[in-house]
Design a protein around this motif. Sequence first.
Motif, PDB file in Angstrom:
ATOM      1  N   THR A   1      22.483  58.891 -18.392  1.00 23.57           N
ATOM      2  CA  THR A   1      21.921  58.071 -19.477  1.00 23.57           C
ATOM      3  C   THR A   1      21.615  58.878 -20.737  1.00 23.57           C
ATOM      4  O   THR A   1      22.035  58.496 -21.834  1.00 23.57           O
TER       5      THR A   1
ATOM      6  N   LYS B   1      17.276  50.341 -12.358  1.00 23.93           N
ATOM      7  CA  LYS B   1      15.862  50.659 -12.604  1.00 23.93           C
ATOM      8  C   LYS B   1      15.711  52.097 -13.094  1.00 23.93           C
ATOM      9  O   LYS B   1      14.885  52.403 -13.948  1.00 23.93           O
ATOM     10  N   GLU B   2      16.529  52.994 -12.533  1.00 26.72           N
ATOM     11  CA  GLU B   2      16.479  54.397 -12.948  1.00 26.72           C
ATOM     12  C   GLU B   2      16.952  54.557 -14.394  1.00 26.72           C
ATOM     13  O   GLU B   2      16.390  55.350 -15.159  1.00 26.72           O
TER      14      GLU B   2
ATOM     15  N   ARG C   1      23.763  58.672  -6.566  1.00 25.78           N
ATOM     16  CA  ARG C   1      22.339  58.811  -6.325  1.00 25.78           C
ATOM     17  C   ARG C   1      21.607  58.341  -7.585  1.00 25.78           C
ATOM     18  O   ARG C   1      22.166  58.353  -8.685  1.00 25.78           O
ATOM     19  N   ALA C   2      20.332  57.947  -7.422  1.00 21.62           N
ATOM     20  CA  ALA C   2      19.577  57.484  -8.594  1.00 21.62           C
ATOM     21  C   ALA C   2      19.526  58.560  -9.671  1.00 21.62           C
ATOM     22  O   ALA C   2      19.639  58.287 -10.872  1.00 21.62           O
ATOM     23  N   GLY C   3      19.386  59.828  -9.228  1.00 19.16           N
ATOM     24  CA  GLY C   3      19.312  60.926 -10.182  1.00 19.16           C
ATOM     25  C   GLY C   3      20.557  61.075 -11.031  1.00 19.16           C
ATOM     26  O   GLY C   3      20.495  61.607 -12.150  1.00 19.16           O
TER      27      GLY C   3
ATOM     28  N   ARG D   1      18.723  49.435  -7.864  1.00 20.45           N
ATOM     29  CA  ARG D   1      17.890  50.647  -7.863  1.00 20.45           C
ATOM     30  C   ARG D   1      18.369  51.646  -8.913  1.00 20.45           C
ATOM     31  O   ARG D   1      17.567  52.387  -9.496  1.00 20.45           O
ATOM     32  N   TYR D   2      19.689  51.656  -9.149  1.00 19.84           N
ATOM     33  CA  TYR D   2      20.211  52.555 -10.179  1.00 19.84           C
ATOM     34  C   TYR D   2      19.917  52.018 -11.576  1.00 19.84           C
ATOM     35  O   TYR D   2      19.662  52.783 -12.508  1.00 19.84           O
TER      36      TYR D   2
ATOM     37  N   ALA E   1      20.038  59.149 -14.032  1.00 18.17           N
ATOM     38  CA  ALA E   1      19.043  59.797 -14.890  1.00 18.17           C
ATOM     39  C   ALA E   1      19.668  60.922 -15.703  1.00 18.17           C
ATOM     40  O   ALA E   1      19.178  61.276 -16.782  1.00 18.17           O
TER      41      ALA E   1
ATOM     42  N   ARG F   1      14.121  53.338 -16.607  1.00 23.42           N
ATOM     43  CA  ARG F   1      13.016  54.301 -16.591  1.00 23.42           C
ATOM     44  C   ARG F   1      13.339  55.540 -17.425  1.00 23.42           C
ATOM     45  O   ARG F   1      12.459  56.146 -18.059  1.00 23.42           O
ATOM     46  N   THR F   2      14.610  55.911 -17.462  1.00 22.22           N
ATOM     47  CA  THR F   2      15.034  57.140 -18.137  1.00 22.22           C
ATOM     48  C   THR F   2      15.141  56.977 -19.645  1.00 22.22           C
ATOM     49  O   THR F   2      14.940  57.940 -20.399  1.00 22.22           O
TER      50      THR F   2
END
Length: 650
Positions: free
Chosen positions: A528, A483-484, A520-522, A480-481, A525, A487-488
């Motif tokens: 990166t 993927k973040e 956390r995923a954030g 899940r991280y 974000a 995406r970023t």
Amino acid sequence: MSVINNFMNIGILAHVDAGKTSITELMLYKSGSIRSLGNVDKGTSISDNLDIEKERGISVRLSTASFLWENTNFNIIDTPGHLDFSSEVERSLLALDCAVLVLSAAEGVQAHSDNIWSALRKLNIPTLIFINKIDRSGADVKAVLQEIKQELTSNIIVMQQVSNESEENITINSFDLTNSVLKEKIIEKDSLLLEKYLNEICISKEEIINSFKQQIAKSKIYPILFGSAKYDIGITELMSFLSEYFPKAIGDENTEPSGIVYKLEHDQSIGKIASVRLFDGTLKNRDSIEIYGSNEISKISQIRKLQGQKFQDIGILKAGDTAALCGLSNVKAGDIIGKPYGRINTEVSLNTPLLTIKVSPENNADYSDLVKALQILSDEDPSLQLLWLQDERELHIKVMGLIHIEILKSVLNSRFGINALFGEPTVIYKETPSKPGQAYEEYTMPKPCWAVVLFNIEPGEPGSGIAYHSEVSFNKIAARYQKEIERTIPKALNQGIKGWEVTDIKITLVDGEHHNIHSRAGDFAVATPMALMKGLVEADTDLLEPILEFTIKAPEEYLGKIASSLTKIGAEISEHEILNSKLKLKGLVPIASSMDYSITLASITSGKAKLNTRFTEYRKCDSGITIPYRGISPLHRAKYILQARKAINT
């Protein structure tokens, strides 16, 4: 999949001033959809309803109208012809079953005609070529047909013959598929019929017609018809030909809905109005529908359609048809409705915004209204890519060219009542890594947070964009991280160390870690962009400038002057030919040095030359403009983290 209710969604496409809007108007009139015939030059056509369209006699926005002809329900999309409004055309292509490419018998194949043709072929859209303006002085049907073969395709089948072109008593003969010439052209592209023909086995008219239809549907052949919209010659034949021989829409009314928003408008009382082509499924008033990829559900308040000159609430939209959906508050032009569908995922590009410009209100009291207006226009045309710098109170948009700026200025005034000031347009450069580098970030303080990433970055092939992959296991950085992170990355590269978008870059995640409690995923974000910017500093970046492909047509006598002027702006001539005392030059030129070249060319040729340009590539340059980072740069680590944690506002 089956043919649905004999719907045909057909686009009328052309270079500017080829007559496509006049053709659309005649189709509506002859079918009985409208009672009186409008005129483009007088600003009374159905398709051109904006004030600027009526004033200038050109189409700025695409328009949709419907009519019934010979048991076919036509949804006809009339598109802008000027290159500056290519984004409108791009969206419409994804909604089409068929297309009519309109060429002028006097001007022939022009630059935007070539762009449109390439996009139609990429999407494999069945296409009819309609040669308009056969009445015009200088019309040369034979020359245009030769140009089509040279520049577009040799797989044409000329359905009619023109007599007395450029004269008042011009005529077009009717076509007959049993005509030996047409019959042989159809047979030679059908292996089964060709075998019958060679074995002297009788081939029925029905077999010829069926083969003809299949070859059109599979884009193996492209029929050519002729006419004059000005004198209503050939339009009835065009409509009947489309109805009889071109493929109708297919779809499944009983499956999950799938469609595309090919146009967006705003109404003061209704709100957003989304013109949608529905490929599958059925939608009704008060149905809820998801905008694909947004995780947002909206309720349809009304489904309406232009019937003649008035919109009517039709209440239902079925597969194969188009209509305007009201009530989708967060929708944008180009959005997918429901599930994705085949051709929706195919990217086509007719042109790219190559200029950025600052917009400000003439009256400071209009600043908030200007922000809202540009946000609305950006929803309708995402290629504007509005950048709102709130701290600096600056608004920047991307534009196609000077005509685009002029139209936007007019629209802001007539539609929103705002007098806007536009700065000098700046060429949009891009950045690419100069050499390989590493990008590392350890974001573990202040708690709670934990994201450690290490990337390898290196230059990519020209035109490759952003290439990313991971070599890190999910044990080190959870899926899940990761993927973040993926995406970023595109957002993180919107601005590089020289202020421009970073492209043609390879990024590999080679190491990193998450924390079972603190991550956390954030966090990833945040980490990166900080890592990538540090990596770009290490690698340094080269600037890339946009390059245009140009075509110049002029009398042969101007060759010397034109060649000299092209040398002065750094152009590269790749092709030149002289035929019948007419000169044709093709080549490449940087946009930065050629923005005013059309004025120069008109001056040195006394207005006798024609210039067409289109974007072709970004190329490394020795000089260019570096601009400041807009907002808080990830290189300013502490402040960037505070912003990410919403401890400060930008």
